[in-house]
Design a protein around this motif. Sequence first.
Motif, mmCIF file in Angstrom:
data_model
loop_
_atom_site.group_PDB
_atom_site.id
_atom_site.type_symbol
_atom_site.label_atom_id
_atom_site.label_comp_id
_atom_site.label_asym_id
_atom_site.label_seq_id
_atom_site.Cartn_x
_atom_site.Cartn_y
_atom_site.Cartn_z
ATOM 1 N N PHE A 170 0.836 -1.210 0.000
ATOM 2 C CA PHE A 170 0.000 0.000 0.000
ATOM 3 C C PHE A 170 0.863 1.250 0.000
ATOM 4 N N ILE A 171 0.514 2.171 -0.872
ATOM 5 C CA ILE A 171 1.212 3.447 -0.931
ATOM 6 C C ILE A 171 0.182 4.533 -0.660
ATOM 7 N N PRO A 197 -7.995 5.517 -5.705
ATOM 8 C CA PRO A 197 -7.118 4.348 -5.754
ATOM 9 C C PRO A 197 -6.513 4.149 -7.142
ATOM 10 N N SER A 198 -5.357 3.533 -7.147
ATOM 11 C CA SER A 198 -4.759 3.125 -8.409
ATOM 12 C C SER A 198 -3.961 1.862 -8.139
ATOM 13 N N VAL A 199 -4.124 0.867 -8.981
ATOM 14 C CA VAL A 199 -3.473 -0.417 -8.765
ATOM 15 C C VAL A 199 -2.472 -0.661 -9.878
ATOM 16 N N THR A 252 0.506 -3.517 -6.170
ATOM 17 C CA THR A 252 0.599 -2.320 -5.359
ATOM 18 C C THR A 252 -0.703 -1.547 -5.457
ATOM 19 N N VAL A 253 -1.191 -1.091 -4.340
ATOM 20 C CA VAL A 253 -2.391 -0.254 -4.337
ATOM 21 C C VAL A 253 -1.991 1.119 -3.813
ATOM 22 N N GLN A 254 -2.273 2.125 -4.604
ATOM 23 C CA GLN A 254 -1.954 3.472 -4.174
ATOM 24 C C GLN A 254 -3.233 4.246 -3.897
ATOM 25 N N THR A 301 -4.399 8.182 -3.296
ATOM 26 C CA THR A 301 -4.020 9.588 -3.258
ATOM 27 C C THR A 301 -5.196 10.361 -2.678
ATOM 28 N N LEU A 332 9.692 4.556 -5.408
ATOM 29 C CA LEU A 332 8.553 5.346 -5.866
ATOM 30 C C LEU A 332 9.091 6.642 -6.463
ATOM 31 N N MET A 357 11.031 2.291 -1.036
ATOM 32 C CA MET A 357 9.847 1.744 -0.374
ATOM 33 C C MET A 357 10.192 0.934 0.859
ATOM 34 N N ARG A 394 12.354 -2.070 -9.209
ATOM 35 C CA ARG A 394 11.065 -1.710 -9.790
ATOM 36 C C ARG A 394 10.794 -0.243 -9.495
ATOM 37 N N LEU A 418 7.902 2.591 -9.272
ATOM 38 C CA LEU A 418 6.484 2.959 -9.309
ATOM 39 C C LEU A 418 6.475 4.440 -9.647
ATOM 40 N N GLY A 431 -2.409 10.967 -9.888
ATOM 41 C CA GLY A 431 -3.485 10.140 -9.355
ATOM 42 C C GLY A 431 -3.368 8.669 -9.696
ATOM 43 N N PHE A 432 -2.471 8.329 -10.578
ATOM 44 C CA PHE A 432 -2.347 6.933 -10.987
ATOM 45 C C PHE A 432 -0.892 6.493 -10.912
ATOM 46 N N ILE A 433 -0.666 5.189 -10.729
ATOM 47 C CA ILE A 433 0.721 4.729 -10.756
ATOM 48 C C ILE A 433 0.988 3.860 -11.961
#
Lengths: 538, 196, 388
Positions: free
Chosen positions: B68-69, B115-117, B165-167, B169, C133, C146, C190, C192, C216-218
């Motif tokens: 989780f980030i 969320p963003s995965v 990974t789940v982020q 924001t 990250l 991380m 890795r 992100l 907002g996205f990775i």
Amino acid sequence: MAHSSDTIAPEHTGAHEHDDHHDHHIPSGIKRWLYTTNHKDIGTLYLWFAFIMFLIGGAMAMVIRLELFQPGLQIVDPNFFNQMTTVHGLIMVFGAVMPAFTGLANWLVPMMIGAPDMALPRMNNWSFWILPGAFLILLASLFMEGGGPSFGWTFYAPLSTTYSGDSTALFVFSVHIMGASSIMGAINVIVTIFNMRAPGMTWMKMPLFVWTWLITAFLLIAVMPVLAGAVTMVLTDKFFGTSFFNAAGGGDPVMFQHIFWFFGHPEVYIMILPAFGIISQIVPTFSRKKLFGYASMVYATASIALLSFVVWAHHMFTTGMPVAAEMFFMFATMLISVPTGVKVFNWVATMWRGSMTFEVPMLFAVAFIVLFTIGGLSGLMLAITPVDFQYHDTYFVVAHFHYVLVTGAIFSIMAAVYYWLPKWTGKMFDITLAKWHFWCSLISVNVLFFPMHFVGLAGMPRRIPDYALQFADFNKWISLGGFAFGLSQLIFLALLIKACRKQGEPVSSQVWEGAEGLEWEIPSPAPYHTFETPPVIK
Amino acid sequence: MSEQAKNNQKMVIKLLVIVVGMFGFGFALVPLYDVFCDLTGINGKTANSAAVYTPIEIDESRTISVEFITRTNTGMPWEFRAETTRVKVHPGELSTVNFYVRNPANKQIVAQAIPSVSPGVAALYLNKTECFCFNQQPLLAGEEASMPMQFYVDPQLPDDISFFTVQYTLFDVTGKGDKLAVKENPYLREQPESGI
Amino acid sequence: MKRLTNVLSIVLGTLPTFVFSFTAQAAESGGKAVSDLNLRPGVTEISGQVYDLHMLMFFICVAIAVVVFGVMFTSMYLHRKSRGAKPAHFHENVKVEIAWTVVPFLILVFMAVPAAQTLIAMEDTTEPDMTVLVTGSQWKWHYKYMDSEVEYYSLLATQQEQITNRFEKGENYLLEVDRPLVIPTGQKVRFLITSEDVIHSWWVPDFAVKKDANPGFINEAWTKVDEPGVYRGQCAELCGKDHGFMPVVVIAKEPAEFNTWMSEQEEALRKAKEEEQRLLAMNMSIEELMAEGKRVYNTACAACHMPNGEGLPGVFPALKGSPMVMEDQLAHIDIVLNGKAGTAMQAFGKMLSLKEIAAVVTYERNAWGNNTGDIVQPKDVNAIATGE
């Protein structure tokens, strides 16, 4: 149809002009141009407008190249530099290339299909006259506090929404008007081709320029509204609190790119399909041989147009897509090279065992085939996703699209102007100037764009006002090439002014020895009204 | 000629229908894009409503680690962290992770977590039965909360994915939108003695 | 004969660029390993594959060009009217047309196979040894390890004077940063990748890694570097005014060296925290704050608000004479700490220490004729940051 032995013998039958019951005077002065509904007048307006925009957009390119002449910031600040790249792109795409093709369509489509005029003459007048307004708005935005649009002609959100200046409203408004103008133009072309063909002008007898424009017009009405949607969403996101592209409100900035390129990729073909048509008219004339594979040319054009709707995401490989999607867009994009290849092969086969001469239009056409193919091949390289990660957003891409748009689209427009100009004015243009124009343009355009491949591969990103030292040498050359190419266009300007003043040797109705088609059966200069009574198609 | 004019008019109307249709299509791309994302996992968007957990067989042969980030966007002063940054779960197993938030500002702020995965495909197999990201979350000045996220991983998760990974924001959405269902944050911790 | 020269000149017209570029290159490169003409093979297995794929594509394209242009120029030479050529009458040939549809298609299939293989390898981010990250913001990168507390910003290190041509430009002009990303060699790292504001794109050519940073996205990417060294790249997506000024520098170190470096960083971080606590208890002098503030302002603020505090009208607001700066001290500290949503104003609380924020706020309130006389101490900043 009398075959004159050379290109510049005056036509004896020039007297039997069709305007017997049109003896009322053509209004003169500004009113003629403001109120005109004549396809030839409107064509001329479009072409001059496009040329002026080409010079303005070119002047912006000169600013860009001046700043990039050497490393460091010397002429402009980065913010203004970004405005220059943005407005240069917008003007060249929407102000130069597209109106030039529309101008050619206005002049030529009715003459080629034996129609007296465009189907919707009044709409034709409007679609032209809203265009200068659109560009005045765009150019005026440069003088606003904070400057004009500076987010690239692709206006990716959120740079163009949350992080842009107030001039974005003007940008959106001006793009709306350009879009409306293009859509009206396209509707006019389609209706003209569907309803106004002379009896006997069947689909498969239509000249290729007409075919390619018909397909282009369909692309236009399919995607220009999507662009209008995209700019509208940018407007509401910026000023009215919507969240189409804002993650905070459940939107997605990447979706902007999907919508934009759903428009943007067909747009690329909008700018090249009419060029294919032009080259397919010119090459047979100067090879004195029928176009090879007429039917396959038509099918190739149609399949390019259809494929253009399913390749958009190849502009966005680095945005992060599932592997399966990347594969799909890679393969679909590669597939486009097949029909494009067919076209090039057809042109070469048309030349093969012909009887060629190399008058100025043919010079431009040959340069088009070579240089467009170079641009096409670099496009094929760009389609390969893994290497695209390295090429993406570098000068390699800049080189690629300038090869297809400058030495492709714009060279084809110049070829077209040289090819039909004598028909329009009735006088042969100044051949010496034209050759100077061609050779200066050809050499300088390659000095300008070819080294961009190298700096791109070596790692120079696009849209930067300053660069690392290892790119300095090439950039100097590129800038010098750019200045030379810019100056070369002044030769063209001089030539066009001379031509419009009707200086030069009178020409026959045939103009070029091997030319075929209805437009060569009417006198030169083409009378104000043509084909009031439909011609007989053999 | 009038026959011609009529034909032209008919054709113009047909073409205008296409134009209007395509303008609409531009906007239709917005929901279509979401559908497309749900199907392909582009961008790792997750569903924004709760999944229902039906007890299924837990696949103990596989262990998936989920990372989780937490991030806060510009202008968002909240403290925000996952109380557990990495969990190992078996597919089909229900588990809960708590996220700590505190509003240090001297005014109420409403937050929306996005969320963003990554990898995006994993988003399709991440089923959240409860999540603070489904709703906007208000916090008064100085308040803190522990917000749960309960999820299970679909056993259908492709074999080549062993972790994802789940982020989250956090965005400041005070005064925007209408999703704010409650006046008070349901996950509120007891007010610390010191107050403000 | 005149026609022939025309034809030849068309060929030659495209050649000079090749010629001059290669000679220019030879004169300049002087022993550099990296070509300034071509893609670089890079230092990872993937980047090597990408390079091979690029060269394969390039040679196929050259071969196609040679054949097509060869036939065309031959025809232009042989079938000229001035040579007495008479036009033939053929205008279609089904067999030939099928051939030149099918053959290119087969070539494409031949290209697609290795391309697909490399692509799958590139997108396989499973089982990394470590994760970083990477966060882009206008106009800098932020790296966070991380598995550790270590995180920091990485800003352009080239002096402003070099950019404005007052100093001579250094060797790594525009490709140098104050704190490069450090990664271990031989391990799968890795990345992100995400963004705080607009879209950026993190690109290191030597790794063949370029991924967009979307707010907002990775996104994910990975690399495994075999050779220790310094690798330089740039932001590749137009991200506003200073898009050209946010380079990426990555140093790959042997794992042992990397671990040493990492523990040094952790130690430094701990010390900085102690220092921060110590500062909370004491007051700094105005001279100290102004000197530090000026330094911080020029690295963190001047890009938008301009060194003279006047901003860019219509784009970035002026600080000189600004009501917030002149009057509302709390709001001033708050906006520096937390940024302002929906604008380019970032949250510098994440980037600067309490002392630096105190200094820069003091500086802004007293520089360029903003002579408010206000002094902001680290503890004032801390009070707002923690809400106490």
